[in-house]
Design a protein around this motif. Structure first.
Motif, PDB file in Angstrom:
ATOM      1  N   MET A   1       0.859  -1.181   0.000  1.00  0.00           N
ATOM      2  CA  MET A   1       0.000   0.000   0.000  1.00  0.00           C
ATOM      3  C   MET A   1       0.895   1.230   0.000  1.00  0.00           C
ATOM      4  SD  MET A   1      -3.190  -0.810  -0.178  1.00  0.00           S
ATOM      5  CE  MET A   1      -4.053   0.681   0.313  1.00  0.00           C
ATOM      6  N   GLU A   2       0.586   2.169  -0.896  1.00  0.00           N
ATOM      7  CA  GLU A   2       1.409   3.369  -1.081  1.00  0.00           C
ATOM      8  C   GLU A   2       0.593   4.610  -0.751  1.00  0.00           C
ATOM      9  OE1 GLU A   2       4.310   5.279  -4.521  1.00  0.00           O
ATOM     10  OE2 GLU A   2       2.669   3.939  -5.101  1.00  0.00           O
ATOM     11  N   CYS A   3       1.065   5.382   0.201  1.00  0.00           N
ATOM     12  CA  CYS A   3       0.384   6.623   0.542  1.00  0.00           C
ATOM     13  C   CYS A   3       0.650   7.666  -0.545  1.00  0.00           C
ATOM     14  CB  CYS A   3       0.859   7.131   1.902  1.00  0.00           C
ATOM     15  SG  CYS A   3      -0.196   8.411   2.600  1.00  0.00           S
ATOM     16  N   ASP A   4      -0.418   8.250  -1.055  1.00  0.00           N
ATOM     17  CA  ASP A   4      -0.346   9.203  -2.155  1.00  0.00           C
ATOM     18  C   ASP A   4       0.187   8.532  -3.423  1.00  0.00           C
ATOM     19  OD1 ASP A   4      -0.727  11.636  -3.392  1.00  0.00           O
ATOM     20  OD2 ASP A   4       1.150  12.532  -2.696  1.00  0.00           O
ATOM     21  N   GLY A   5      -0.179   7.278  -3.605  1.00  0.00           N
ATOM     22  CA  GLY A   5       0.278   6.544  -4.778  1.00  0.00           C
ATOM     23  C   GLY A   5      -0.598   6.804  -5.992  1.00  0.00           C
ATOM     24  N   ARG A   6      -0.011   6.604  -7.159  1.00  0.00           N
ATOM     25  CA  ARG A   6      -0.753   6.786  -8.412  1.00  0.00           C
ATOM     26  C   ARG A   6      -0.391   5.735  -9.459  1.00  0.00           C
ATOM     27  NH1 ARG A   6      -0.373  11.622  -6.086  1.00  0.00           N
ATOM     28  NH2 ARG A   6      -2.191  13.017  -6.215  1.00  0.00           N
ATOM     29  N   ASN A   7       0.183   4.638  -9.004  1.00  0.00           N
ATOM     30  CA  ASN A   7       0.643   3.627  -9.943  1.00  0.00           C
ATOM     31  C   ASN A   7       0.264   2.242  -9.436  1.00  0.00           C
ATOM     32  OD1 ASN A   7       1.951   2.531 -12.148  1.00  0.00           O
ATOM     33  ND2 ASN A   7       3.991   2.629 -11.227  1.00  0.00           N
ATOM     34  N   PRO A   8      -1.048   1.970  -9.291  1.00  0.00           N
ATOM     35  CA  PRO A   8      -1.476   0.706  -8.677  1.00  0.00           C
ATOM     36  C   PRO A   8      -1.154  -0.498  -9.533  1.00  0.00           C
ATOM     37  CG  PRO A   8      -3.356   1.857  -9.606  1.00  0.00           C
ATOM     38  CD  PRO A   8      -2.190   2.802  -9.714  1.00  0.00           C
ATOM     39  N   GLY A   9      -1.101  -1.646  -8.872  1.00  0.00           N
ATOM     40  CA  GLY A   9      -0.838  -2.901  -9.554  1.00  0.00           C
ATOM     41  C   GLY A   9      -1.685  -4.012  -8.965  1.00  0.00           C
ATOM     42  N   PRO A  10      -1.510  -5.240  -9.426  1.00  0.00           N
ATOM     43  CA  PRO A  10      -2.327  -6.365  -8.945  1.00  0.00           C
ATOM     44  C   PRO A  10      -2.226  -6.607  -7.448  1.00  0.00           C
ATOM     45  CG  PRO A  10      -1.158  -6.947 -10.955  1.00  0.00           C
ATOM     46  CD  PRO A  10      -0.604  -5.630 -10.503  1.00  0.00           C
TER      47      PRO A  10
END
Length: 373
Positions: free
Chosen positions: A135-144
């Motif tokens: 889980m990435e805070c302020d992420g914009r590049n999600p994956g499976p």
């Protein structure tokens, strides 16, 4: 950069150099965007066998952003006493980040939280570790197996902006930003829109210091803004330097992350405050139960992000007027409605239309009246 991991204590701290040497060998409803349908849940993990790792952009002692995540991690450990945790502080935006996240996987972590956005440095690791939840805070590049989470901080920023518009005599607000990122655009824009709802002539002057934690640069920016006539300071810093300037100069200030009034008790207005503890508990519970999928979350006003208690010298009438707006937002009112023009005079949002939270999350233009971004 420091790492913390000790299986006997279920929390740890090693030196940066040693850690890097070792590394070398998720339709919008409030607070939640739906998980991607193709993502399969990862299998359950026994609490006593689980390791959850946290990668931090700053020191856990910063009193701001990283401190909040660290406090939430401690509450997580209290909720799951058999859980093992580890964390690394001061992770740079460089190849070192990828090595550290890769080492989390090598250590056996079943879940990894990046408490800032690390983009491809994190995505490359998650793609190669499909059995691990990221889980990435302020992420914009999600994956499976990589989701993201953030705060709908523009709503408390708007509420504080209402107070700013009422408190400022000059109508000139100063904003200390880190980088020209969507979070800074959203914060500055929302503050001005709140201020203009009560003072249509209000403006926001932004100064970016290219850091989240640089007290000296933040102090210099605050002094320059006050010298330029700003009598209300706000921003997105992880420490209280500009509040100290406000206290010395006799101007109002609103902060970010946590209650910082002790650094400027007479001129503290409020703060955009966050609490990640409930979110972390729910995410880890899902991972342990085998129901976790990479969702996409915006923690809502009153449910993970809010305004802090008002400062002791904020007039009751100002508090009440701003809080009436807060109540309307919680009740479903959308303040980010057109017509909206950018600071070049171009119409960006027609009358009657509203910005979705996903659009605000990715805001990359300044509204009319905001300069410096």
């Amino acid at each position: 950069m420091t790492s913390h991991h000790d299986r006997s204590r279920r929390n740890a701290h090693l030196g940066r150099r040693g850690f890097l040497q070792a590394a070398a060998l998720a339709g919008f409803a409030p607070g939640l965007l739906p998980a991607r349908a193709h993502a399969a849940a990862l299998p359950p993990v026994r609490e006593a066998d689980a390791l959850v790792a946290f990668g931090h952009v700053g020191p856990v002692s910063d009193g701001g952003w990283t401190t909040l995540h660290h406090q939430a991690m401690q509450k997580l450990r209290a909720e799951f006493p058999a859980l093992q945790t580890m964390y690394v502080e001061d992770i740079p935006y460089s190849a070192d980040a990828e090595r550290i996240f890769r080492h989390f996987v090598a250590e056996g972590a079943q879940m990894v939280f990046a408490t800032s956005s690390y983009g491809d440095f994190l995505r490359d690791v998650s793609d190669r570790a499909p059995e691990v939840a990221f889980m990435e805070c302020d992420g914009r590049n999600p994956g499976p197996n990589l989701g993201w989470y953030y705060l709908a901080h523009w709503y408390p920023s708007y509420v504080i902006g209402v107070a700013a518009g009422l408190l400022s005599r000059s109508g000139r607000l100063g904003y200390i930003a880190s980088f020209p990122l969507p979070s800074c655009y959203a914060g500055a824009n929302a503050t001005l829109m709140g201020a203009r709802s009560v003072n249509p002539r209000a403006t926001v002057q932004v100064m970016s210091i290219n850091a989240w934690f640089d007290p000296q640069a933040a102090t210099q920016a605050a002094q320059a803004l006050v010298s330029a006539g700003c009598d209300f300071l706000c921003g997105i810093m992880d420490e209280p330097a500009y509040l100290r300037v406000a206290e010395q100069e006799g101007v109002w200030a609103a902060m970010w992350n946590s209650d910082m009034r002790r650094f400027g008790p007479d001129h503290y207005v409020s703060s955009v405050v966050a609490d990640f503890s409930h979110f972390y508990v729910e995410q880890v519970r899902a991972r342990l139960n085998g129901t976790w999928t990479p969702g996409e979350f915006l923690l809502p006003l009153g449910g993970g992000v809010d305004r802090d208690a008002w400062g002791r010298n904020v007039p009751i009438s100002v508090q009440q007027q701003a809080d009436a707006v807060r109540a309307r937002i919680i009740g479903g009112w959308q303040p980010f409605t057109g017509p909206l023009y950018d600071n070049h005079g171009q119409l960006r949002l027609a009358a009657g239309q509203s910005l979705a939270d996903t659009a605000i999350y990715n805001w990359n233009w300044a509204v009319e009246g905001v300069t410096g971004l």
